[in-house]
Design an enzyme around this catalytic site. Structure first.
Site, short mmCIF file in Angstrom:
data_model
loop_
_atom_site.label_atom_id
_atom_site.label_comp_id
_atom_site.label_asym_id
_atom_site.label_seq_id
_atom_site.Cartn_x
_atom_site.Cartn_y
_atom_site.Cartn_z
N ASN A 1 -2.58 -3.51 -5.08
CA ASN A 1 -2.23 -3.39 -6.32
C ASN A 1 -2.70 -4.56 -7.13
O ASN A 1 -3.51 -4.34 -8.39
CB ASN A 1 -0.80 -3.18 -6.76
CG ASN A 1 -0.41 -1.62 -6.65
OD1 ASN A 1 -1.50 -0.79 -6.81
ND2 ASN A 1 0.94 -1.44 -6.33
N GLU B 1 5.87 2.27 -1.32
CA GLU B 1 4.70 2.67 -0.48
C GLU B 1 5.15 3.16 0.95
O GLU B 1 4.65 2.89 1.77
CB GLU B 1 3.67 1.27 -0.48
CG GLU B 1 4.47 0.09 0.08
CD GLU B 1 5.19 -0.60 -0.79
OE1 GLU B 1 5.50 -1.82 -0.44
OE2 GLU B 1 5.55 -0.31 -1.91
N HIS C 1 -3.40 -0.80 -10.35
CA HIS C 1 -2.45 0.57 -9.76
C HIS C 1 -3.18 1.87 -9.77
O HIS C 1 -2.70 2.60 -8.83
CB HIS C 1 -1.45 0.53 -10.97
CG HIS C 1 -0.35 -0.68 -10.96
ND1 HIS C 1 0.39 -0.86 -9.81
CD2 HIS C 1 -0.43 -1.78 -11.86
CE1 HIS C 1 1.29 -1.70 -10.27
NE2 HIS C 1 0.57 -2.49 -11.19
N ASP D 1 5.46 2.31 6.40
CA ASP D 1 5.33 1.19 4.93
C ASP D 1 3.87 0.76 5.10
O ASP D 1 3.36 0.18 6.17
CB ASP D 1 6.20 0.09 5.13
CG ASP D 1 6.12 -0.71 3.82
OD1 ASP D 1 6.91 -0.22 2.97
OD2 ASP D 1 5.71 -1.43 3.80
N ASP E 1 -2.52 4.01 -6.50
CA ASP E 1 -2.09 5.44 -6.53
C ASP E 1 -3.20 6.38 -5.56
O ASP E 1 -2.50 7.08 -4.88
CB ASP E 1 -1.95 6.08 -8.00
CG ASP E 1 -0.99 5.36 -8.72
OD1 ASP E 1 -0.22 4.73 -8.46
OD2 ASP E 1 -1.04 5.73 -10.02
#
Length: 361
Positions: free
Chosen positions: A245, A280, A250, A237, A254
């Site tokens: 973010n 994530e 975003h 993670d 990405d």
């Protein structure tokens, strides 16, 4: 009492004024003009996209490209953008497949089954056309043989019949060729849709990694013989991903997900199945590896990533160090239990300060 006379109607000038106001409705208002200008620019952008990729300007292509450029379908736009990032262009089959297959509904086996059935039907039609073509050739050969035998008895009639047979055979061959060409086109289109559906059913559309569905399928297959030799699973993670973010947007988030996906697959190698597990979080399957060995491999990957300093290329603003935490567990006969243990180890790594790999007790 004098009755009021009927009105002769409004003055002519008033009627002309109303006609003028009708002819110059609010469609000429500045907002409407601006909207028309925006529509013209959009049409131009759609046309430029179609021309750049040598796509026919069909209504379906126009609709798909328009939705992509306007961002009306996020999944469609991401799929097209990801494809263009990996390839020089996009074909009509690619475009139609992306529009036909959504990441959500593509996971339903019924959709893949329907596409497979349609493809099988088209292939059956092609096979039937081939058989009919073969039968037509044999019939023509038989008719020619019969006419050759009769040529001595009726030469004039034989020539006439031969011309008629040849003309009919040519027409039949052209009909079958047209049918085969149409069936071939539909077969290729369906094949493209089926392949796209199969990819979407097992692939994460953003990172290109296997998705959770694919990972769980492989996990279940290995669980039967999980004890000999041992296999291990891990959950990774990204640390503080929400802050990335929130601060950088975003789109940057990405790109970070794609970076982590590439880093894990490149550093762990082809012997380890890396999948996007959701959000994530990434899952790793270490075949023929005990948890201690899997932890050592994953810790090297973590340390390599932590030494890098990232910059947001869009803004030039520094993102800083990028780290992840991970939990490792042995894969026993119960895959769900193994994943719960890996998740508990991941939670322990987060609780102990992040940027570390823990083994489930």
């Amino acid at each position: 009492m004098t009755a009021a006379l009927p009105s002769a109607g409004p003055p002519r000038a008033s009627r002309i004024g109303r006609l003028s106001s009708w002819l110059h409705r609010p469609s000429d208002a500045p907002a409407t003009v601006a909207r028309r200008d925006a529509d013209r620019r959009l049409y131009g952008d759609v046309g430029a996209f179609l021309d750049a990729h040598d796509l026919s300007p069909t209504p379906d292509h126009f609709r798909i490209v328009r939705a992509h450029l306007l961002g009306e379908d996020v999944g469609l736009s991401r799929a097209i953008d990801d494809h263009l990032a990996r390839h020089d262009g996009i074909t009509a089959s690619d475009l139609e497949a992306f529009a036909a297959v959504r990441p959500g509904d593509a996971l339903h086996p019924d959709r893949i089954a329907r596409l497979a059935d349609a493809l099988a039907a088209r292939l059956a039609e092609s096979e039937l056309a081939f058989r009919q073509s073969h039968t037509s050739v044999r019939d023509y050969e038989s008719a020619l043989t019969a006419e050759v035998d009769a040529a001595a008895r009726d030469p004039g009639g034989t020539v006439e019949r031969l011309l008629s047979l040849t003309s009919a055979a040519i027409a039949r061959a052209q009909q079958l060729a047209d049918r085969l060409q149409q069936t071939h086109g539909e077969t290729e289109r369906l094949r493209g849709h089926l392949q796209a559906a199969q990819r979407a059913a097992s692939e994460d559309h953003l990172t290109g990694l296997p998705n959770r569905r694919c990972f769980d399928t492989r996990l279940q297959a290995l669980a039967v013989a999980a004890d000999d030799p041992p296999h291990s699973v891990a959950l990774c993670d990204i640390d503080d991903f929400k802050a990335i973010n929130d601060r950088h947007g975003h789109d940057t988030g990405d790109r970070v997900l794609k970076l982590i996906a590439r880093h894990l697959t490149a550093e762990l190698g082809v012997g380890v199945l890396v999948a996007r597990h959701g959000g994530e979080e990434f899952a790793c399957l270490f075949e023929d590896s005990a948890p201690d060995h899997a932890r050592a491999l994953l810790d090297d990957v973590r340390a390599t990533l932590a030494r890098r300093t990232l910059v947001n290329q869009a803004s030039g603003e520094g993102i800083g160090r990028l780290t992840f935490s991970a939990g490792v567990a042995v894969l026993g006969g119960d895959p769900a239990a193994a994943m719960r243990q890996a998740d508990a180890a991941l939670y322990s790594a987060k609780r102990d300060g992040k940027d570390r790999v823990a083994i489930a007790s």
